[in-house]
Motif scaffolding. Sequence first.
Motif, PDB file in Angstrom:
ATOM      1  N   LEU A 145       0.801  -1.104  -0.130  1.00 33.08           N
ATOM      2  CA  LEU A 145      -0.245   0.088   0.054  1.00 33.08           C
ATOM      3  C   LEU A 145       0.735   1.281  -0.215  1.00 33.08           C
ATOM      4  O   LEU A 145       0.664   2.128  -0.577  1.00 33.08           O
ATOM      5  CB  LEU A 145      -0.997   0.001   1.209  1.00 33.08           C
ATOM      6  CG  LEU A 145      -2.236  -1.144   1.056  1.00 33.08           C
ATOM      7  CD1 LEU A 145      -2.624  -1.037   2.553  1.00 33.08           C
ATOM      8  CD2 LEU A 145      -3.023  -0.577  -0.005  1.00 33.08           C
ATOM      9  N   ASN A 146       2.033   1.202   0.605  1.00 35.78           N
ATOM     10  CA  ASN A 146       2.881   2.503   0.895  1.00 35.78           C
ATOM     11  C   ASN A 146       3.635   2.579  -0.358  1.00 35.78           C
ATOM     12  O   ASN A 146       4.199   3.580  -0.608  1.00 35.78           O
ATOM     13  CB  ASN A 146       3.698   2.438   2.047  1.00 35.78           C
ATOM     14  CG  ASN A 146       2.959   2.602   3.277  1.00 35.78           C
ATOM     15  OD1 ASN A 146       2.046   3.147   3.358  1.00 35.78           O
ATOM     16  ND2 ASN A 146       3.667   1.911   4.448  1.00 35.78           N
ATOM     17  N   SER A 147       3.695   1.638  -1.422  1.00 35.51           N
ATOM     18  CA  SER A 147       4.433   1.677  -2.647  1.00 35.51           C
ATOM     19  C   SER A 147       3.729   2.425  -3.688  1.00 35.51           C
ATOM     20  O   SER A 147       4.609   2.675  -4.658  1.00 35.51           O
ATOM     21  CB  SER A 147       4.896   0.419  -2.982  1.00 35.51           C
ATOM     22  OG  SER A 147       3.686  -0.319  -3.559  1.00 35.51           O
ATOM     23  N   PHE A 148       2.586   3.071  -3.288  1.00 37.63           N
ATOM     24  CA  PHE A 148       1.774   3.589  -4.535  1.00 37.63           C
ATOM     25  C   PHE A 148       1.642   5.103  -4.015  1.00 37.63           C
ATOM     26  O   PHE A 148       1.073   5.287  -2.884  1.00 37.63           O
ATOM     27  CB  PHE A 148       0.606   2.842  -4.823  1.00 37.63           C
ATOM     28  CG  PHE A 148       0.549   1.718  -5.469  1.00 37.63           C
ATOM     29  CD1 PHE A 148       0.902   1.473  -6.789  1.00 37.63           C
ATOM     30  CD2 PHE A 148       0.290   0.489  -4.546  1.00 37.63           C
ATOM     31  CE1 PHE A 148       0.907   0.349  -7.506  1.00 37.63           C
ATOM     32  CE2 PHE A 148       0.517  -0.572  -5.231  1.00 37.63           C
ATOM     33  CZ  PHE A 148       0.615  -1.009  -6.686  1.00 37.63           C
ATOM     34  N   PRO A 149       2.041   6.066  -4.842  1.00 35.91           N
ATOM     35  CA  PRO A 149       1.900   7.532  -4.519  1.00 35.91           C
ATOM     36  C   PRO A 149       0.348   8.068  -4.578  1.00 35.91           C
ATOM     37  O   PRO A 149       0.069   8.675  -5.454  1.00 35.91           O
ATOM     38  CB  PRO A 149       2.697   8.179  -5.501  1.00 35.91           C
ATOM     39  CG  PRO A 149       2.554   7.330  -6.865  1.00 35.91           C
ATOM     40  CD  PRO A 149       2.378   5.935  -6.261  1.00 35.91           C
ATOM     41  N   ASN A 150      -0.222   7.532  -3.318  1.00 34.96           N
ATOM     42  CA  ASN A 150      -1.586   7.759  -3.542  1.00 34.96           C
ATOM     43  C   ASN A 150      -2.146   8.771  -2.286  1.00 34.96           C
ATOM     44  O   ASN A 150      -3.337   9.239  -1.983  1.00 34.96           O
ATOM     45  CB  ASN A 150      -2.670   6.665  -3.072  1.00 34.96           C
ATOM     46  CG  ASN A 150      -2.115   6.042  -2.161  1.00 34.96           C
ATOM     47  OD1 ASN A 150      -1.740   6.169  -1.138  1.00 34.96           O
ATOM     48  ND2 ASN A 150      -2.407   4.494  -2.391  1.00 34.96           N
ATOM     49  N   GLY A 151      -0.947   9.548  -1.638  1.00 35.37           N
ATOM     50  CA  GLY A 151      -1.315  10.530  -0.692  1.00 35.37           C
ATOM     51  C   GLY A 151      -1.725   9.821   0.567  1.00 35.37           C
ATOM     52  O   GLY A 151      -2.028  10.790   1.644  1.00 35.37           O
ATOM     53  N   ARG A 152      -1.845   8.566   0.835  1.00 33.96           N
ATOM     54  CA  ARG A 152      -2.272   7.913   1.912  1.00 33.96           C
ATOM     55  C   ARG A 152      -1.130   6.999   2.520  1.00 33.96           C
ATOM     56  O   ARG A 152       0.030   6.683   1.584  1.00 33.96           O
ATOM     57  CB  ARG A 152      -3.463   7.241   2.007  1.00 33.96           C
ATOM     58  CG  ARG A 152      -4.580   8.044   1.643  1.00 33.96           C
ATOM     59  CD  ARG A 152      -5.819   7.060   1.064  1.00 33.96           C
ATOM     60  NE  ARG A 152      -5.563   6.435  -0.205  1.00 33.96           N
ATOM     61  CZ  ARG A 152      -6.531   5.676  -0.908  1.00 33.96           C
ATOM     62  NH1 ARG A 152      -7.575   5.326  -0.276  1.00 33.96           N
ATOM     63  NH2 ARG A 152      -6.079   5.214  -1.986  1.00 33.96           N
ATOM     64  N   ASN A 153      -0.856   6.549   3.673  1.00 32.63           N
ATOM     65  CA  ASN A 153       0.029   5.662   4.168  1.00 32.63           C
ATOM     66  C   ASN A 153      -0.358   4.862   5.493  1.00 32.63           C
ATOM     67  O   ASN A 153      -1.350   5.051   5.997  1.00 32.63           O
ATOM     68  CB  ASN A 153       1.332   6.280   4.820  1.00 32.63           C
ATOM     69  CG  ASN A 153       1.067   7.168   6.062  1.00 32.63           C
ATOM     70  OD1 ASN A 153       1.508   6.766   6.931  1.00 32.63           O
ATOM     71  ND2 ASN A 153       0.922   8.369   5.838  1.00 32.63           N
ATOM     72  N   ALA A 154       0.331   3.913   5.477  1.00 29.14           N
ATOM     73  CA  ALA A 154      -0.037   2.552   6.363  1.00 29.14           C
ATOM     74  C   ALA A 154       1.266   2.461   7.292  1.00 29.14           C
ATOM     75  O   ALA A 154       2.213   2.523   6.775  1.00 29.14           O
ATOM     76  CB  ALA A 154      -0.725   1.502   5.914  1.00 29.14           C
ATOM     77  N   GLU A 155       1.116   1.958   8.684  1.00 28.97           N
ATOM     78  CA  GLU A 155       2.086   1.620   9.301  1.00 28.97           C
ATOM     79  C   GLU A 155       1.816   0.701  10.483  1.00 28.97           C
ATOM     80  O   GLU A 155       0.519   0.403  10.824  1.00 28.97           O
ATOM     81  CB  GLU A 155       2.534   2.884  10.171  1.00 28.97           C
ATOM     82  CG  GLU A 155       3.717   2.765  11.089  1.00 28.97           C
ATOM     83  CD  GLU A 155       4.124   4.000  11.780  1.00 28.97           C
ATOM     84  OE1 GLU A 155       4.762   3.967  12.969  1.00 28.97           O
ATOM     85  OE2 GLU A 155       3.879   5.132  11.394  1.00 28.97           O
ATOM     86  N   PHE A 156       2.650  -0.209  10.689  1.00 28.57           N
ATOM     87  CA  PHE A 156       2.245  -1.509  11.626  1.00 28.57           C
ATOM     88  C   PHE A 156       2.872  -0.995  12.925  1.00 28.57           C
ATOM     89  O   PHE A 156       4.023  -0.673  13.049  1.00 28.57           O
ATOM     90  CB  PHE A 156       3.035  -2.676  11.008  1.00 28.57           C
ATOM     91  CG  PHE A 156       2.557  -4.113  11.826  1.00 28.57           C
ATOM     92  CD1 PHE A 156       1.849  -4.778  11.037  1.00 28.57           C
ATOM     93  CD2 PHE A 156       2.839  -4.297  12.930  1.00 28.57           C
ATOM     94  CE1 PHE A 156       1.212  -5.863  11.584  1.00 28.57           C
ATOM     95  CE2 PHE A 156       2.281  -5.582  13.478  1.00 28.57           C
ATOM     96  CZ  PHE A 156       1.409  -6.297  12.911  1.00 28.57           C
ATOM     97  N   TYR A 157       2.028  -1.237  14.156  1.00 28.79           N
ATOM     98  CA  TYR A 157       2.519  -0.897  15.555  1.00 28.79           C
ATOM     99  C   TYR A 157       2.790  -2.127  15.973  1.00 28.79           C
ATOM    100  O   TYR A 157       1.880  -2.817  16.324  1.00 28.79           O
ATOM    101  CB  TYR A 157       1.621   0.242  16.050  1.00 28.79           C
ATOM    102  CG  TYR A 157       2.026   0.477  17.521  1.00 28.79           C
ATOM    103  CD1 TYR A 157       2.888   1.260  17.939  1.00 28.79           C
ATOM    104  CD2 TYR A 157       1.391  -0.442  18.600  1.00 28.79           C
ATOM    105  CE1 TYR A 157       3.244   1.680  19.138  1.00 28.79           C
ATOM    106  CE2 TYR A 157       1.886  -0.033  19.931  1.00 28.79           C
ATOM    107  CZ  TYR A 157       2.909   0.860  20.309  1.00 28.79           C
ATOM    108  OH  TYR A 157       3.214   0.997  21.503  1.00 28.79           O
ATOM    109  N   GLY A 158       3.785  -2.382  17.029  1.00 36.26           N
ATOM    110  CA  GLY A 158       4.172  -3.349  18.054  1.00 36.26           C
ATOM    111  C   GLY A 158       4.621  -2.836  19.046  1.00 36.26           C
ATOM    112  O   GLY A 158       5.670  -2.482  19.012  1.00 36.26           O
TER     113      GLY A 158
END
Length: 332
Positions: free
Chosen positions: A254-267
Amino acid sequence: MKYKSVVLTKKGGPEVLQITENELCPPNNGEVQIKVLACGVGRTDIAMRYGYYPFAPKKPFVPGYQIVGIIEAIGTKVKQFKIGDRVASLTVYGGYSEYIYLEPQHLVKVPENVKSEEATLLILNYVTAYQMLKRVANVQKGDKILITGASGGVGTALLDLAKLEDLNVYALASKHKHETIEKMGAFPMDYNSTNWMKLIKTKELKGLDFVFDGIAKSYIDKGFSLLKKGGKLVEFGYPSFLGMLSSLFKIILLNSFPNGRNAEFYGISGAYKKDKSTILYDLEALLTLLKDKKIKPIISTRMPILEASEANKLLESGLVSGNIVLLASELL
């Protein structure tokens, strides 16, 4: 003198948790001996039991991710605590026990007027929720967010803390848990419904600011699609070892596409290994909020410490809204 613990003997269901007896010995010079008063039961304990949690020790070991207890003996090199101090600790394992030995750098003092069973729920669930909201997402007043798995331990912590930030919250959970969610000021939606995504898109034409997802699988893609430009999805679910890898792969994709949004994994375990100070600092802040009655953890069930196997079984049933807490006999 003897004490008892609940040991994970092998990979499997709740029945693999077995009670063992141990000799109560004086602490090492750099440790304190703690009588466990309260221990939370969480999804991470289940992940360890089935063998797909990356920070679990080699079996056999005592599970139990977080404890509150009272110091009964101190090693000669320990200066910052004294006998009788009540303390909280992110143990990661070792909490399903009548006693535990810990080093002082893992301990935070618990205020006098705070209940042990409520304080123990701050250590994992509330610190996770607090750090996702404040450190990862940096939410602002009025932000619009979605919480999946909202009736669980981290989910209810997110709901509780979201009120303090004046967030507009959509919460995904089973229909029979919606009353609890409504009481916490959120808009509940049934994840079994086919139109919950359409409902959010209708209400929030520009999209959501943040999605906090504890379910994983298809909910990563679904949540990500609801974000506005500049929005972020924060993933915190551990459905399985393969599920965790799948989640990480999805987030990278998901983060590899330049769509103005991002995702992160929290542990939280990884964060704690890298930097204990922020975890302990945030735990102290949460204990102050609890002392001041600004937050209120939801406890669904209280059980004796040595009934950890039954507590795991109950948690896996999916019938719990809030948290299960294991308690010493004097607190029951």
